[in-house]
Write a protein that holds these residues in place. Structure first.
Motif, mmCIF file in Angstrom:
data_model
loop_
_atom_site.group_PDB
_atom_site.id
_atom_site.type_symbol
_atom_site.label_atom_id
_atom_site.label_comp_id
_atom_site.label_asym_id
_atom_site.label_seq_id
_atom_site.Cartn_x
_atom_site.Cartn_y
_atom_site.Cartn_z
ATOM 1 N N PRO A 1 -79.122 23.209 -78.125
ATOM 2 C CA PRO A 1 -79.464 21.790 -77.975
ATOM 3 C C PRO A 1 -80.834 21.479 -78.538
ATOM 4 O O PRO A 1 -81.694 22.346 -78.610
ATOM 5 C CB PRO A 1 -79.440 21.577 -76.468
ATOM 6 C CG PRO A 1 -78.738 22.745 -75.896
ATOM 7 C CD PRO A 1 -78.911 23.870 -76.871
ATOM 8 N N SER A 2 -81.026 20.223 -78.925
ATOM 9 C CA SER A 2 -82.348 19.796 -79.366
ATOM 10 C C SER A 2 -83.297 19.838 -78.180
ATOM 11 O O SER A 2 -82.865 19.770 -77.035
ATOM 12 C CB SER A 2 -82.286 18.382 -79.920
ATOM 13 O OG SER A 2 -82.030 17.461 -78.889
ATOM 14 N N PRO A 3 -84.593 19.964 -78.444
ATOM 15 C CA PRO A 3 -85.559 19.988 -77.320
ATOM 16 C C PRO A 3 -85.600 18.664 -76.596
ATOM 17 O O PRO A 3 -85.219 17.668 -77.044
ATOM 18 C CB PRO A 3 -86.883 20.284 -78.001
ATOM 19 C CG PRO A 3 -86.669 20.185 -79.462
ATOM 20 C CD PRO A 3 -85.202 20.113 -79.722
ATOM 21 N N ARG B 1 -79.033 16.125 -69.387
ATOM 22 C CA ARG B 1 -80.486 16.312 -69.452
ATOM 23 C C ARG B 1 -81.090 15.593 -70.652
ATOM 24 O O ARG B 1 -82.282 15.698 -70.903
ATOM 25 C CB ARG B 1 -80.828 17.797 -69.494
ATOM 26 C CG ARG B 1 -80.405 18.503 -68.217
ATOM 27 C CD ARG B 1 -80.946 19.878 -68.053
ATOM 28 N NE ARG B 1 -80.924 20.697 -69.237
ATOM 29 C CZ ARG B 1 -81.201 21.988 -69.246
ATOM 30 N NH1 ARG B 1 -81.501 22.620 -68.120
ATOM 31 N NH2 ARG B 1 -81.171 22.670 -70.369
ATOM 32 N N ARG C 1 -80.309 16.135 -73.863
ATOM 33 C CA ARG C 1 -80.332 16.947 -75.075
ATOM 34 C C ARG C 1 -79.192 16.529 -76.000
ATOM 35 O O ARG C 1 -78.096 16.237 -75.550
ATOM 36 C CB ARG C 1 -80.211 18.427 -74.736
ATOM 37 C CG ARG C 1 -81.351 18.931 -73.885
ATOM 38 C CD ARG C 1 -81.184 20.372 -73.522
ATOM 39 N NE ARG C 1 -79.917 20.563 -72.812
ATOM 40 C CZ ARG C 1 -79.439 21.748 -72.453
ATOM 41 N NH1 ARG C 1 -80.103 22.848 -72.749
ATOM 42 N NH2 ARG C 1 -78.301 21.832 -71.812
#
Length: 64
Positions: free
Chosen positions: A62-64, A47, A49
């Motif tokens: 995870p990072s946005p 995705r 991330r």
């Protein structure tokens, strides 16, 4: 495409574009969410991330 680089000494992850231009950094020193203690590894999931591991072995979201 974005290139992510571990900035271990500054406890953060920085991003650059394909031309080498700085985009942003995220993270700071600590053990709270969004903080790192010497990030040692990272990967990007399907995705997009950024997942980061560090020497504190703290699970980070995870990072946005």
């Amino acid at each position: 495409m974005t290139l992510y680089v571990r900035d271990t000494g500054n406890h953060r992850i920085c991003a650059f574009d394909t031309e080498g231009n700085f985009l942003r950094c995220f993270g700071s020193h600590g053990v709270a969410p969004g903080q790192f203690h010497c990030p040692t590894g990272m990967c990007i999931d399907r995705r997009g991330r950024v997942l980061v591991s560090d020497q504190a072995h703290t699970p980070y979201p995870p990072s946005p």
